[in-house]
Write an enzyme that holds these catalytic residues in place. Structure first.
Site, short mmCIF file in Angstrom:
data_model
loop_
_atom_site.label_atom_id
_atom_site.label_comp_id
_atom_site.label_asym_id
_atom_site.label_seq_id
_atom_site.Cartn_x
_atom_site.Cartn_y
_atom_site.Cartn_z
N ALA A 1 0.82 -1.21 0.00
CA ALA A 1 0.00 0.00 0.00
C ALA A 1 0.85 1.25 0.00
CB ALA A 1 -0.92 0.00 1.22
N ARG B 1 -3.01 9.38 -9.84
CA ARG B 1 -4.14 9.54 -10.76
C ARG B 1 -5.48 9.77 -10.06
NH1 ARG B 1 -3.33 4.41 -14.35
NH2 ARG B 1 -1.85 3.89 -12.70
N GLY C 1 -3.12 -3.34 -1.66
CA GLY C 1 -4.08 -2.51 -0.93
C GLY C 1 -5.08 -1.81 -1.81
N ARG D 1 -32.73 8.85 15.32
CA ARG D 1 -31.30 8.95 15.65
C ARG D 1 -30.89 7.93 16.71
NH1 ARG D 1 -30.82 15.00 17.19
NH2 ARG D 1 -28.70 14.32 17.72
N ASN E 1 -50.36 9.44 22.68
CA ASN E 1 -50.49 10.21 21.44
C ASN E 1 -49.73 11.52 21.60
OD1 ASN E 1 -52.14 10.50 18.76
ND2 ASN E 1 -52.10 12.48 19.76
C1 UD1 Z 1 2.12 -5.08 -10.89
C2 UD1 Z 1 2.81 -6.37 -11.30
C3 UD1 Z 1 2.18 -6.88 -12.62
C4 UD1 Z 1 0.70 -7.08 -12.42
C5 UD1 Z 1 0.05 -5.79 -11.93
C6 UD1 Z 1 -1.38 -6.06 -11.57
C7 UD1 Z 1 5.14 -6.25 -10.58
C8 UD1 Z 1 6.51 -5.92 -10.97
N1 UD1 Z 1 4.21 -6.11 -11.51
O1 UD1 Z 1 2.41 -4.12 -11.88
O2 UD1 Z 1 2.77 -8.09 -13.00
O3 UD1 Z 1 0.09 -7.48 -13.64
O4 UD1 Z 1 0.71 -5.30 -10.76
O5 UD1 Z 1 -2.00 -4.87 -11.23
O6 UD1 Z 1 4.90 -6.64 -9.46
N2 UD1 Z 1 3.74 -0.85 -4.57
C9 UD1 Z 1 4.41 -0.55 -3.41
N3 UD1 Z 1 5.71 -0.16 -3.49
C10 UD1 Z 1 6.38 -0.08 -4.67
C11 UD1 Z 1 5.67 -0.38 -5.85
C12 UD1 Z 1 4.36 -0.77 -5.76
O7 UD1 Z 1 3.85 -0.63 -2.32
O8 UD1 Z 1 7.54 0.27 -4.64
C13 UD1 Z 1 2.34 -1.28 -4.48
C14 UD1 Z 1 1.37 -0.31 -5.13
O9 UD1 Z 1 0.85 0.58 -4.17
C15 UD1 Z 1 0.29 -1.23 -5.66
C16 UD1 Z 1 1.02 -2.52 -5.96
O10 UD1 Z 1 2.20 -2.48 -5.21
O11 UD1 Z 1 -0.71 -1.48 -4.69
C17 UD1 Z 1 1.31 -2.70 -7.43
O12 UD1 Z 1 2.11 -1.65 -7.87
P1 UD1 Z 1 1.97 -1.04 -9.31
O13 UD1 Z 1 2.96 0.02 -9.46
O14 UD1 Z 1 0.56 -0.73 -9.61
O15 UD1 Z 1 2.45 -2.30 -10.20
P2 UD1 Z 1 2.17 -2.52 -11.73
O16 UD1 Z 1 3.22 -1.86 -12.51
O17 UD1 Z 1 0.77 -2.24 -12.06
#
Ligand code: UD1
Ligand code: MG
Length: 479
Positions: free
Chosen positions: A9, A15, A101, A331, A375
Site C-alpha cells: 500500500a 491519478r 491494498g 437517531r 399520542n
Molecule cells: C504489478 C505487477 C504486474 C501485475 C500488476 C497487476 C510487478 C513488478 N508487476 O504491476 O505483474 O500485472 O501489478 O495490477 O509486481 N507498490 C508498493 N511499493 C512499490 C511499488 C508498488 O507498495 O515500490 C504497491 C502499489 O501501491 C500497488 C502494488 O504495489 O498497490 C502494485 O504496484 P503497481 O505500481 O501498480 O504495479 P504494476 O506496474 O501495475
C-alpha cells in the site's frame, strides 16, 4: 503452516488527483485498504503486514484501531522491494501471501484456493484471463502448462504481449525461500525497479513447483487507480451485494439502485424499494418493507414494519408492526416498541416510544421515555437542552399530548394525563385529568386591520418604535 499476509500500500495514487491517499479512498463507505484487510482477516490465523509509503502517516492513523504491523517503504523501488520491507518479522517456516491494498474486491474464497496449494517447495500466483491484458504482467507457461516466468508489459516481446493470462499480483510463497529470492532481485529492467514477479524465475531455477491459479472473475482482481475505476468497482460491489440479497429471497425493486455498504440480514419477503442505502449492521425481520430513498445505518427492524420513503434511521431498534416516515429521522439510542408510529418530519433521539404510541407529525422527541398508547400531537417538542445539559422527559402510559406542546425537561408526565394544545409545561404533570398552560383568550371587536401608511404616518410610527427613520445603522448585510 503459519500464514503472514503482506499488503502492498505504498503506491502514491497520483491519478486519484486527491489529497486523500489512494488506499484510503472509500469504496462502499470503507477505505479500499479496509476491504483488503477484512478479506485477509477472514483467513484463519493470519498475521497482517501493511507496507506503506512516506507521508503515509494518514494511512496508519486511519487504521489505528486495527491489529496490523506496519512496514515503511520510504522510497518506492518496486513491488519486490516493497515486500522485502515486511519480511523482517516473518519467520522462515511461514507462508507469505502478498496482496495489493488497491485491489479491494478480492474474496477470501479465492485466497483459500491459493492457500490450498501452498507447499514448502511451491510458489503460487493468482492470474486472470483478460480480453485486454494491456498494462498487466503476462504469465508465461511452457508447453506442459507450467509457469516459468512473469514478464512485465514494458519488458515483454511482441509474442509475450499476445498472452492473455495476466498476473494479478497476488502471490503465495514460503517465507525463507521468498526472502532469499527477494535478496537476489535485480533492477536491470525497463523501469529500474525490483520486481516481485522476478521471483518466479528464481523459484523455477531452484526447482520449485510454480502454479498459477486463475481467478474466477476479473472484477475481484481489478485495481483502482483513478476515480473512474473507483466508481466502476463501487458499481460492481453494489451489484454483488444486491445479488446476494436477491438470492436470499429479498425483493429488490432495482438492484442498480440499492447500496449495501455493511452487513445485512433479512427475513422472508422483505421488500427494498429504489435508492435505499444500508450501512453498518442492518437486520430486517420478515415482511419488512423499506421505501424509496431510505437510509438505514446500524438498525434492527422487526417483522411487518413499514419504513416509508425518505426516512433516515441510525442506531435504532424498531420492533414489529411499526410505521416510520415518510421523512422521519430516527437517531441513535432510539427504540420503537411494537406497533409504534412515527410520521413525517418527526425526529427522535435517544428515545423510547412505547407500544402503540404515535408521534405522527412535526415533532422532536429527545432523551424521552414514552409509555404505551401515548399520542404525541403535531408540533410537540421535548425541550431537552438548556444550552449546557441534556435533560430527560418521562411520559406515562396513555398520555395525550395536545399539538404544539413544549415539554421543558427534566419533566415527568403521569399516566393518562392530557396536556392541552399549546401548553409549555415546566413542572411535573400529575396522572389523569387535564393540564393546561395558556393565557386566556380574548377578542377585540373594535380592532381595525392595518392600512397602507403614507410617508408621514410611516415616519411617525418608526419614531414611536424607537427606530431612526433612515433605518437601522451598522454594517449592511451581504457587504
Ligand atoms: C504489478 C505487477 C504486474 C501485475 C500488476 C497487476 C510487478 C513488478 N508487476 O504491476 O505483474 O500485472 O501489478 O495490477 O509486481 N507498490 C508498493 N511499493 C512499490 C511499488 C508498488 O507498495 O515500490 C504497491 C502499489 O501501491 C500497488 C502494488 O504495489 O498497490 C502494485 O504496484 P503497481 O505500481 O501498480 O504495479 P504494476 O506496474 O501495475
Ligand atoms: Mg498497477
Amino acid at each position: 503452516m503459519p500464514l503472514s499476509v503482506v499488503i502492498l500500500a505504498a503506491g502514491q495514487g497520483k491519478r486519484m488527483r486527491s489529497d486523500l491517499p489512494k488506499v484510503l479512498q472509500p469504496l462502499a463507505g470503507r477505505p479500499l485498504l479496509k476491504h483488503v484487510i477484512d478479506s485477509a482477516r477472514s483467513l484463519e490465523s493470519a498475521a497482517l503486514y501493511v507496507v506503506y509509503g512516506h507521508g503515509g502517516d494518514a494511512v496508519k492513523a486511519a487504521f489505528s484501531g486495527e491489529a496490523v504491523h506496519w512496514a515503511l517503504q520510504a522510497e518506492q523501488k518496486g513491488t519486490g522491494h516493497a515486500v522485502m520491507q515486511a519480511m523482517g518479522a516473518i519467520a522462515d517456516d511461514e507462508q507469505v501471501l502478498v496482496l495489493y491494498g488497491d485491489v479491494p474486491l478480492i474474496r477470501a474464497e479465492t485466497l483459500r484456493a491459493l492457500i490450498a496449494r501452498a507447499g514448502e517447495r511451491s510458489l503460487v500466483v493468482l492470474s486472470v484471463m483478460l480480453a485486454d491484458p494491456t498494462g498487466y504482467g503476462r504469465v508465461l507457461r511452457d508447453n506442459a502448462g507450467n509457469v516459468y516466468r512473469i514478464v512485465e508489459q514494458k519488458d515483454a516481446t511482441k509474442k509475450e504481449l499476445a498472452v492473455h493470462e495476466g498476473n494479478t499480483g497476488v502471490m503465495l510463497a514460503p517465507a525463507g525461500s521468498l526472502r532469499r529470492w527477494l535478496g537476489n532481485l535485480k533492477n536491470d529492467n525497463s523501469q529500474g525497479e525490483y520486481y516481485l514477479t522476478d521471483v518466479v524465475k528464481l523459484a523455477v531455477r531452484d526447482g520449485f513447483k510454480v502454479e498459477a491459479v486463475v481467478a474466477p472473475s476479473e472484477a475481484e482482481v481489478l485495481g483502482v487507480n483513478d476515480k473512474l475505476q473507483l466508481a466502476t468497482l463501487e458499481a460492481e460491489y453494489r451489484r454483488q451485494r444486491a445479488t446476494e440479497l436477491m438470492l436470499a429471497g429479498v425483493t429488490v425493486l432495482d438492484p442498480a439502485r440499492l447500496d449495501v455498504r455493511g452487513h445485512v440480514s433479512a427475513g422472508r419477503d422483505v421488500v427494498l424499494d429504489i435508492n435505499v442505502v444500508l450501512d453498518g449492521t442492518v437486520t430486517l425481520g420478515d415482511r419488512v418493507s423499506i421505501g424509496a430513498g431510505v437510509v438505514l445505518r446500524n438498525v434492527t427492524i422487526g417483522a411487518d414494519t413499514v419504513v416509508h420513503p425518505n426516512s433516515v434511521l441510525e442506531g435504532a431498534l424498531v420492533a414489529e408492526r411499526c410505521s416510520v416516515g415518510p421523512f422521519a429521522r430516527v437517531r441513535p439510542g432510539t427504540r420503537l416498541e411494537a406497533g409504534a408510529h412515527v410520521g413525517n418530519f418527526v425526529e427522535l433521539k435517544n428515545t423510547v416510544l412505547g407500544a402503540g404510541s404515535k408521534a405522527n407529525h412535526l415533532t422532536y422527541l429527545g432523551d424521552a421515555t414514552i409509555g404505551a398508547q401515548v399520542n404525541v400531537g403535531a408540533g410537540t417538542i421535548t425541550c431537552n437542552y438548556d444550552g449546557l445539559n441534556k435533560w430527560p422527559t418521562v411520559i406515562g402510559e396513555g398520555v395525550f399530548v395536545g399539538s404544539g406542546a413544549m415539554l421543558v425537561a427534566p419533566i415527568a408526565i403521569g399516566a393518562g394525563a392530557t396536556i392541552g394544545a399549546g401548553s409549555t409545561v415546566t413542572r411535573p404533570v400529575p396522572a389523569g385529568g387535564l393540564t393546561l398552560e395558556r393565557t386566556e383568550q380574548r377578542s377585540v371587536p373594535t380592532w381595525k386591520a392595518a392600512a397602507k401608511a403614507d410617508p408621514e404616518e410611516r415616519a411617525r410610527r418608526l419614531e414611536l418604535g424607537g427606530v431612526p427613520p433612515e433605518g437601522p445603522s451598522g454594517p449592511k448585510s451581504g457587504a
